[in-house]
Design a protein around this motif. Structure first.
Motif, PDB file in Angstrom:
ATOM      1  N   LEU A 252      35.659  28.683 -10.930  1.00 37.22           N
ATOM      2  CA  LEU A 252      35.033  27.442 -10.476  1.00 37.22           C
ATOM      3  C   LEU A 252      33.511  27.539 -10.362  1.00 37.22           C
ATOM      4  N   PRO A 253      32.822  26.429 -10.658  1.00 35.83           N
ATOM      5  CA  PRO A 253      31.365  26.407 -10.440  1.00 35.83           C
ATOM      6  C   PRO A 253      31.065  26.376  -8.949  1.00 35.83           C
ATOM      7  N   GLY A 254      30.028  27.071  -8.558  1.00 39.60           N
ATOM      8  CA  GLY A 254      29.680  27.161  -7.146  1.00 39.60           C
ATOM      9  C   GLY A 254      28.704  26.094  -6.701  1.00 39.60           C
ATOM     10  N   SER A 255      28.150  26.301  -5.521  1.00 35.81           N
ATOM     11  CA  SER A 255      27.220  25.354  -4.915  1.00 35.81           C
ATOM     12  C   SER A 255      26.058  26.110  -4.280  1.00 35.81           C
ATOM     13  N   GLU A 256      24.918  25.439  -4.201  1.00 36.68           N
ATOM     14  CA  GLU A 256      23.738  26.063  -3.598  1.00 36.68           C
ATOM     15  C   GLU A 256      22.815  24.985  -3.059  1.00 36.68           C
ATOM     16  N   VAL A 257      22.213  25.257  -1.912  1.00 43.66           N
ATOM     17  CA  VAL A 257      21.217  24.355  -1.328  1.00 43.66           C
ATOM     18  C   VAL A 257      19.930  25.140  -1.125  1.00 43.66           C
ATOM     19  N   ILE A 258      18.841  24.597  -1.644  1.00 43.53           N
ATOM     20  CA  ILE A 258      17.521  25.213  -1.529  1.00 43.53           C
ATOM     21  C   ILE A 258      16.617  24.324  -0.681  1.00 43.53           C
ATOM     22  N   GLN A 259      15.875  24.933   0.229  1.00 44.65           N
ATOM     23  CA  GLN A 259      14.861  24.235   1.014  1.00 44.65           C
ATOM     24  C   GLN A 259      13.480  24.731   0.590  1.00 44.65           C
ATOM     25  N   ILE A 260      12.546  23.808   0.391  1.00 42.34           N
ATOM     26  CA  ILE A 260      11.157  24.169   0.085  1.00 42.34           C
ATOM     27  C   ILE A 260      10.264  23.649   1.194  1.00 42.34           C
TER      28      ILE A 260
END
Length: 313
Positions: A252-260
């Motif tokens: 399965l494709p994963g998930s990611e959250v980035i904060q700048i």
């Protein structure tokens, strides 16, 4: 005999070309990336959202509008208008609705179509009927779009639309995806999915855009949410786009959250806030904080709410 030689050479050249393009596509989709998971506390799915929450925005009162709301705009009388990207019959149009807070309903206002708005992915409103929009493809659909992805050329662009003028204001993106605006309305942020970065552009009096800087993210960046108080960017990302395209239930494709943080400084701070291999959340596309919580949306799966206690905002 000569024809056979020519055909053989052509087949060999075509095979070599396709092989090189596939290798390039795997590189741009981060196919070999190994994800280190970063989970947040007290995560739970939102009920009744099982089939996608691709984009969302949070109003100042904390009300979240999910999936259809590509952009919203407050006018002087405190009215809230939603600008929605719609793709009927694989074509593109923008729908404008008035949000009626008393009964949480939408009143249709207008539909906008234009030849420059041929493959719109996201929009950000800047006026009653004006907005900036990303075209994620050069072509408008079909086989040519597939070929375009394989070629992986910087043909994507950003368009400014108003009733008075429509024009291309920025180009040279590999796949312009999410778009948003700074709290002071002076800068536009554009996510280039296949180049793994965020472009910062300055708004001009002519409504054009001037490039300021590019911030590397290291993931396939999708939609952008801008915190109205801090100006921080929160980006839903795809850590491995190759898995997303393949959509293999066994991988399965994963998930990611980035904060700048401090994106306009000399050294913006890029932080991975959340990462999952797909066992919890598949295909994250947007994330937005509010009241110590983080709301994460996906392309075609559920939405997740997590605590942000560990994140320094």
């Amino acid at each position: 005999m000569g024809k056979l030689v020519v055909i053989s050479l052509f087949v060999a050249a075509l095979s070599a070309f396709l092989g090189e393009r596939i290798i390039n596509l795997r590189k741009r989709t981060l196919a070999s990336r190994k994800l280190v998971q970063t989970h947040l506390p007290n995560c739970h799915p939102i009920k009744s959202l099982e089939y996608g929450s691709e984009d969302l925005t949070i109003l100042p009162n904390g009300l979240a509008i999910i999936s259809t709301a590509e952009s919203f705009l407050h006018f002087p009388d405190n009215s809230v208008y939603l600008f929605v990207v719609n793709h009927p019959q694989k074509k593109t149009q923008v729908e404008i609705f008035l949000f009626v807070e008393e009964d949480h309903s939408l009143v249709y206002v207008k539909t906008i179509k234009h030849e420059f708005l041929h493959s719109v992915n996201d929009i950000v409103a800047v006026g009653v009927e004006s907005f900036y929009a990303t075209n994620d493809h050069y072509f408008s659909g079909g086989t040519l779009n597939t070929l375009e992805v394989l070629l992986a050329q910087p043909w994507s662009n950003v368009v400014y639309y108003s009733p008075e003028e429509v024009k291309v204001v920025a180009e040279g993106f590999y796949m312009a995806n999410g778009i948003n605006i700074s709290p002071d309305k002076r800068h536009i942020y554009v996510a280039d999915l296949f180049d793994h970065n965020i472009h910062v552009l300055e708004r001009l009096e002519s409504n054009g855009l001037a490039p300021v800087k590019v911030v590397e993210v290291g993931s396939l960046v999708d939609n952008i949410y801008v915190d109205p108080e801090t100006g921080d960017l929160w980006i839903g990302c795809h850590p491995n786009g190759w898995k997303l395209f393949r959509n293999d239930p066994e991988d399965l494709p994963g998930s990611e959250v980035i904060q700048i943080k401090d994106i306009h400084s000399e050294k913006p701070v890029v932080t991975q806030v959340y990462a999952d291999d797909g066992s919890v959340l598949i295909g994250s596309s947007v994330a937005a904080p509010y009241g110590g919580k983080l709301l994460i949306g996906t392309i075609y799966q559920k939405a997740l709410v997590c605590d942000l206690a560990k994140v320094d905002q």
